[in-house]
Design an enzyme around this catalytic site. Structure first.
Site, PDB file in Angstrom:
ATOM      1  N   VAL A 162       0.910  -5.506 -11.294  1.00  0.00           N
ATOM      2  CA  VAL A 162       1.531  -4.331 -11.919  1.00  0.00           C
ATOM      3  C   VAL A 162       2.855  -4.000 -11.210  1.00  0.00           C
ATOM      4  O   VAL A 162       3.375  -2.896 -11.344  1.00  0.00           O
ATOM      5  CB  VAL A 162       0.589  -3.097 -11.915  1.00  0.00           C
ATOM      6  CG1 VAL A 162      -0.576  -3.298 -12.875  1.00  0.00           C
ATOM      7  CG2 VAL A 162       0.094  -2.779 -10.504  1.00  0.00           C
ATOM      8  N   ARG A 180       6.249  -6.480 -10.204  1.00  0.00           N
ATOM      9  CA  ARG A 180       7.286  -7.138 -10.995  1.00  0.00           C
ATOM     10  C   ARG A 180       6.907  -8.609 -11.128  1.00  0.00           C
ATOM     11  O   ARG A 180       6.320  -9.195 -10.205  1.00  0.00           O
ATOM     12  CB  ARG A 180       8.659  -7.046 -10.312  1.00  0.00           C
ATOM     13  CG  ARG A 180       9.377  -5.725 -10.500  1.00  0.00           C
ATOM     14  CD  ARG A 180       9.802  -5.495 -11.955  1.00  0.00           C
ATOM     15  NE  ARG A 180      10.504  -4.229 -12.157  1.00  0.00           N
ATOM     16  CZ  ARG A 180       9.918  -3.048 -12.382  1.00  0.00           C
ATOM     17  NH1 ARG A 180       8.597  -2.954 -12.423  1.00  0.00           N
ATOM     18  NH2 ARG A 180      10.647  -1.962 -12.569  1.00  0.00           N
ATOM     19  N   ARG A 215       4.641  -4.099   4.400  1.00  0.00           N
ATOM     20  CA  ARG A 215       5.721  -4.418   5.346  1.00  0.00           C
ATOM     21  C   ARG A 215       5.243  -4.229   6.778  1.00  0.00           C
ATOM     22  O   ARG A 215       5.504  -5.022   7.647  1.00  0.00           O
ATOM     23  CB  ARG A 215       6.921  -3.507   5.095  1.00  0.00           C
ATOM     24  CG  ARG A 215       8.038  -4.189   4.353  1.00  0.00           C
ATOM     25  CD  ARG A 215       9.106  -3.206   4.022  1.00  0.00           C
ATOM     26  NE  ARG A 215       8.563  -2.158   3.160  1.00  0.00           N
ATOM     27  CZ  ARG A 215       9.252  -1.521   2.221  1.00  0.00           C
ATOM     28  NH1 ARG A 215      10.515  -1.805   2.034  1.00  0.00           N
ATOM     29  NH2 ARG A 215       8.700  -0.590   1.481  1.00  0.00           N
ATOM     30  N   ILE A 272       1.327   3.568  -5.302  1.00  0.00           N
ATOM     31  CA  ILE A 272       0.491   2.906  -6.330  1.00  0.00           C
ATOM     32  C   ILE A 272      -0.699   2.215  -5.663  1.00  0.00           C
ATOM     33  O   ILE A 272      -1.855   2.415  -6.060  1.00  0.00           O
ATOM     34  CB  ILE A 272       1.325   1.884  -7.136  1.00  0.00           C
ATOM     35  CG1 ILE A 272       2.422   2.601  -7.924  1.00  0.00           C
ATOM     36  CG2 ILE A 272       0.424   1.067  -8.066  1.00  0.00           C
ATOM     37  CD1 ILE A 272       3.457   1.683  -8.550  1.00  0.00           C
ATOM     38  N   ALA A 296       2.253  -0.366 -17.857  1.00  0.00           N
ATOM     39  CA  ALA A 296       1.319   0.298 -16.937  1.00  0.00           C
ATOM     40  C   ALA A 296       1.800   1.700 -16.566  1.00  0.00           C
ATOM     41  O   ALA A 296       1.000   2.609 -16.386  1.00  0.00           O
ATOM     42  CB  ALA A 296       1.145  -0.540 -15.676  1.00  0.00           C
ATOM     43  N   GLU A 298      10.752 -11.082 -18.947  1.00  0.00           N
ATOM     44  CA  GLU A 298      10.297 -10.205 -20.033  1.00  0.00           C
ATOM     45  C   GLU A 298      11.385 -10.081 -21.098  1.00  0.00           C
ATOM     46  O   GLU A 298      12.561 -10.028 -20.728  1.00  0.00           O
ATOM     47  CB  GLU A 298       9.969  -8.818 -19.456  1.00  0.00           C
ATOM     48  CG  GLU A 298       8.788  -8.887 -18.514  1.00  0.00           C
ATOM     49  CD  GLU A 298       8.547  -7.585 -17.766  1.00  0.00           C
ATOM     50  OE1 GLU A 298       9.173  -6.566 -18.123  1.00  0.00           O
ATOM     51  OE2 GLU A 298       7.737  -7.589 -16.840  1.00  0.00           O
ATOM     52  N   HIS A 315       4.409  -4.697 -20.019  1.00  0.00           N
ATOM     53  CA  HIS A 315       5.054  -3.825 -19.021  1.00  0.00           C
ATOM     54  C   HIS A 315       4.929  -2.352 -19.417  1.00  0.00           C
ATOM     55  O   HIS A 315       5.934  -1.669 -19.617  1.00  0.00           O
ATOM     56  CB  HIS A 315       6.532  -4.209 -18.827  1.00  0.00           C
ATOM     57  CG  HIS A 315       7.112  -3.644 -17.551  1.00  0.00           C
ATOM     58  ND1 HIS A 315       8.121  -4.265 -16.859  1.00  0.00           N
ATOM     59  CD2 HIS A 315       6.825  -2.521 -16.848  1.00  0.00           C
ATOM     60  CE1 HIS A 315       8.437  -3.540 -15.790  1.00  0.00           C
ATOM     61  NE2 HIS A 315       7.649  -2.467 -15.773  1.00  0.00           N
ATOM     62  N   LEU A 362       0.845  -1.205   0.000  1.00  0.00           N
ATOM     63  CA  LEU A 362       0.000   0.000   0.000  1.00  0.00           C
ATOM     64  C   LEU A 362       0.880   1.254   0.000  1.00  0.00           C
ATOM     65  O   LEU A 362       0.787   2.100   0.870  1.00  0.00           O
ATOM     66  CB  LEU A 362      -0.959  -0.015   1.195  1.00  0.00           C
ATOM     67  CG  LEU A 362      -2.186   0.870   1.053  1.00  0.00           C
ATOM     68  CD1 LEU A 362      -3.149   0.322   0.012  1.00  0.00           C
ATOM     69  CD2 LEU A 362      -2.921   1.019   2.390  1.00  0.00           C
ATOM     70  N   GLY A 363       1.740   1.331  -1.012  1.00  0.00           N
ATOM     71  CA  GLY A 363       2.541   2.555  -1.207  1.00  0.00           C
ATOM     72  C   GLY A 363       1.761   3.513  -2.084  1.00  0.00           C
ATOM     73  O   GLY A 363       0.519   3.505  -2.072  1.00  0.00           O
TER      74      GLY A 363
HETATM   75  O1  LIG Z   1       8.040  -0.581 -14.004  1.00  0.00           O
HETATM   76  C1  LIG Z   1       8.277   0.568 -13.886  1.00  0.00           C
HETATM   77  C2  LIG Z   1       8.961   1.154 -12.769  1.00  0.00           C
HETATM   78  O2  LIG Z   1       9.578   0.452 -11.952  1.00  0.00           O
HETATM   79  O3  LIG Z   1       8.928   2.383 -12.670  1.00  0.00           O
END
Ligand SMILES: O=CC(=O)O
Length: 332
Positions: A248, A250, A193, A173, A299, A279, A297, A170-171
């Protein structure tokens, strides 16, 4: 290479900036740097070129630009070849491609993309989820292939409202995802965390428990030693037959092989994936499944976020070499 020659160490405008990888074609960071008269050294065209650049400029390269291409490109060995380096700027939010311990020890500052991408990544996470829920991509293929006429309607999708969404990380993004999905009437919980005192969503320190209590898991955390394969077979089975996973973050945060098995065997309901373990290779089984939506990749990248990113890279370089604080420090 920039037509502007190197002049003075303390003049940001003529600083030597090493670009070690070719930025994706949609990210014009090089032209932004050149327009600000940075002395851009491009190292990617051939290994000999990198050698050549290092032998002529290693003692005067003070800044390095990189991104996460799935390799540990800025490892300690590479950093040791740049004795004058003072600043690493990554054009990603992620820093898992940089040896942070080496940077800390050498006193090298590190800046990332901060929050320039957060809203766009969150939009895409929601987009992938709606696509999986309502079969947008699969229905598009259905119509294009002429099946509407021959087969009639498309099977039913599921409603977003009322679904229990577990956000992993929950950062900036994850918080944007939560904000958006609250608007759809979803019930948000999260794993992170540590519990965030100012957040009222239910917190689960145990990822398996969060999965068991969720209809949808959305992976928004960073990749590090603690999150590598955090989503393993057990977590996927806890998410269950009706569960959907969106990634979204890694690729390697999920045990991809196990996820593919679960999807093929109907042990989870579907997936929306912007990132993969190797990837640009995407497991071919995924491409045959209509309950899976894949994306290359991207987003993070919109016209607006990339413009902000390029301005941020320049702003960080200018600030740092004018002895001002970085705008988006990871190591300040
Ligand atoms: O995937 C994109 C980032 O890490 O900014």
């Amino acid at each position: 290479m920039s037509p502007v020659p190197f002049q003075h160490h303390h003049q940001p405008q003529h600083l030597k900036v090493l670009l070690i990888q070719k930025p994706p074609s949609s990210i014009p960071v090089e032209s932004h740097l050149i327009s600000k008269n940075f002395h851009v050294l491009k190292a990617w065209e051939s290994p000999e070129l990198l050698e050549q650049i290092l032998s002529s400029h290693a003692d005067s390269i003070q800044a390095l630009i990189c991104y996460d291409d799935g390799t540990n490109v800025v490892d300690a060995g590479f950093l040791r070849q740049l004795p004058a380096l003072r600043l690493v700027v990554t054009i990603t939010a992620a820093v898992n491609h940089i040896d942070m311990a080496e940077c800390r020890q050498r006193g090298i500052a590190v800046a990332n993309s901060g929050m320039v991408y957060s809203e766009d990544v969150a939009d895409m996470a929601v987009g992938l989820l709606i696509d999986v829920a309502r079969n947008i991509s699969a229905s598009d293929r259905f119509v294009r292939h002429g099946l509407w006429k021959t087969k009639g309607g498309y099977p039913l999708g599921f409603k977003l409202g009322g679904k229990r969404v577990g956000i992993v990380g929950l950062g900036s993004i994850g918080s944007e995802v939560a904000k958006r999905l609250e608007g759809f009437g979803c019930k948000i919980s999260y794993n992170s965390r540590s519990q965030k005192p100012s957040i009222s969503y239910p917190f689960y320190s145990n990822i398996k428990e969060l999965a068991a209590k969720s209809d949808v898991l959305i992976i928004c955390c960073e990749l590090n030693d603690q999150t590598h394969h955090l989503i393993d077979r057990e977590v996927l089975l806890a998410l269950g037959k009706e569960g959907v996973i969106i990634n979204v973050g890694r690729g390697s945060i999920i045990d991809e092989k196990e996820m593919v098995k679960c999807l093929v065997n109907g042990e989870i309901r579907g997936a929306g994936l912007d990132v993969f373990e190797n990837e640009p290779d995407v497991p071919k089984e995924l491409l045959e499944l209509d309950n899976v939506v894949v994306s290359p990749h991207k987003a993070f990248s919109t016209l607006e976020s990339i413009e902000s990113l390029c301005q941020l890279v320049v702003a960080n370089l200018e600030a740092f070499f004018s002895n001002k604080p970085l705008f988006t420090p990871v190591i300040g």
